[in-house]
Write an enzyme that holds these catalytic residues in place. Structure first.
Site, mmCIF file in Angstrom:
data_model
loop_
_atom_site.group_PDB
_atom_site.id
_atom_site.type_symbol
_atom_site.label_atom_id
_atom_site.label_comp_id
_atom_site.label_asym_id
_atom_site.label_seq_id
_atom_site.Cartn_x
_atom_site.Cartn_y
_atom_site.Cartn_z
ATOM 1 N N ARG A 51 -5.510 6.844 -1.579
ATOM 2 C CA ARG A 51 -5.585 8.278 -1.308
ATOM 3 C C ARG A 51 -4.569 9.106 -2.089
ATOM 4 N NH1 ARG A 51 -7.689 5.719 2.354
ATOM 5 N NH2 ARG A 51 -5.928 4.376 1.958
ATOM 6 N N LYS A 80 9.189 -4.893 -17.806
ATOM 7 C CA LYS A 80 10.122 -5.408 -18.832
ATOM 8 C C LYS A 80 11.561 -5.058 -18.502
ATOM 9 C CE LYS A 80 6.669 -4.054 -22.195
ATOM 10 N NZ LYS A 80 6.455 -2.956 -23.160
ATOM 11 N N HIS A 129 7.342 10.384 2.986
ATOM 12 C CA HIS A 129 6.054 10.576 2.318
ATOM 13 C C HIS A 129 5.687 12.047 2.523
ATOM 14 C CE1 HIS A 129 2.189 9.940 0.656
ATOM 15 N NE2 HIS A 129 1.784 8.892 1.352
HETATM 16 N N1 CP Z 1 -1.967 7.763 3.180
HETATM 17 C C1 CP Z 1 -1.628 7.069 2.071
HETATM 18 O O1 CP Z 1 -0.490 7.150 1.590
HETATM 19 O O2 CP Z 1 -2.629 6.308 1.577
HETATM 20 P P1 CP Z 1 -2.530 5.444 0.237
HETATM 21 O O3 CP Z 1 -1.500 4.355 0.488
HETATM 22 O O4 CP Z 1 -3.910 4.912 0.012
HETATM 23 O O5 CP Z 1 -2.063 6.359 -0.851
#
Ligand code: CP
Length: 304
Positions: A51, A80, A129
């Site tokens: 995503r 590397k 995140h």
């Molecule tokens: N929600 C999310 O971070 O999904 P992915 O790990 O697929 O990017």
């Protein structure tokens, strides 16, 4: 130049502006379809993603821009031994903005210190995140109509779950938000979240062991996956992975307008039978991720 490493890198006002811009884009996508013509987004993904990487790429393409990047450390010169600092110095002359995911906490922050272009943290280890949080906030705001006065339950891996850590941080800035943390003892929220976010902001919260004991109180249930990749010990993962499985029987305990969110990917923690429940909005949530990332790209490139 602004980088987004934590959800708190946007002030409450900037966050409101971002969500408002995402809503304008949803309402009128054509108006934004050429605004990034001639510009490039680099996606530097040292850890798997579906995503986040593809929604960033879709976002830039929807804005008329182009994308370049890599989807694993193995296919980049990190294999590397190249440092993050050297990589980002080089990428700064190839792209106008970049999104970076890395298994090590703090890697995108290090990149931002050497970068000549805006760096967006697309997930760093068990830490943060932010763009998932912006996605979650847009989903809640759009579908619930508010971010104040909500009762939210986070369920699953609350120890390593960076989406939970980021969302707790962001929602702590809103009024009258009550939080329930549903996890086994081993996967409780880290102490720094309890002390520096919840207690420091006088958030009403409770840690519980079962979904059933809080289900009827919730406006939002935020399910998460127990993440195999964060465990040091496979036995612990196997013991804990199916602690929570949301099914139709548990959904009967919830309010008729409660929403189930999940950052995805899911494994077993939500039974497929829940997908047809109108309160299950995790696939809509993934779609909101494109719009909020379009808005973020525009803001960081100072195009809106
Ligand atoms: N929600 C999310 O971070 O999904 P992915 O790990 O697929 O990017």
């Amino acid at each position: 130049m602004k980088h987004i490493i934590s959800p708190l890198d946007l002030t409450a006002e900037e966050l409101d502006d971002l969500l408002a811009l995402a809503q304008k884009i949803i309402d009128n996508p054509e108006q934004y379809s050429k605004i990034c013509d001639g510009m490039k987004l680099a996606t530097l993904f040292y850890e798997p993603s579906t995503r986040t990487r593809l929604s960033f790429e879709a976002a830039m393409m929807n804005l008329g821009g182009k994308v370049l990047g890599f989807s694993s450390a193995d296919s980049s010169s990190a294999a590397k031994g190249e440092s993050i600092a050297d990589t980002i110095r080089v990428i700064s002359s190839y792209a106008d903005i970049c999104a970076m995911r890395h298994p090590k906490e703090g890697a995108p922050l290090v990149a931002s210190q050497y970068s000549l272009i805006p760096v967006i943290n697309a997930g760093d280890g068990g830490h943060n995140h932010p763009t998932q949080t912006f996605t979650d906030l847009l989903t809640i705001k759009s579908l619930k109509g508010r971010l104040d006065n909500i009762v939210i339950g986070y369920c699953g891996d609350l120890k390593f779950g960076r989406t939970v850590h980021s969302l707790v941080n962001a929602l702590a800035r809103y009024n009258n938000v009550t939080m329930y943390f549903i996890s086994p003892e081993e996967l409780k929220v880290p102490n720094y979240i309890r002390e520096e976010v919840l207690k420091a902001n006088n958030i009403e919260y409770k840690e519980v062991r079962t979904i059933e004991e809080v289900m009827d109180k919730l406006d939002i249930l935020y399910m998460t996956r127990v993440q195999r990749e964060r465990f040091f010990n496979e036995e612990d993962y196997i013991r804990l992975k199916d602690t929570y499985i949301l099914d139709s029987k548990k959904m009967k305990l919830a309010k008729p307008d409660m929403l189930v969110l999940h950052p995805l990917p899911r494994v077993n923690e939500i039974a497929a039978e829940v997908d047809n429940d109108p309160r299950a909005v995790y696939f809509k949530q993934a779609k909101y991720g494109v719009y909020v990332r379009m808005a973020l790209i525009l803001k960081l490139l100072e195009l809106a």
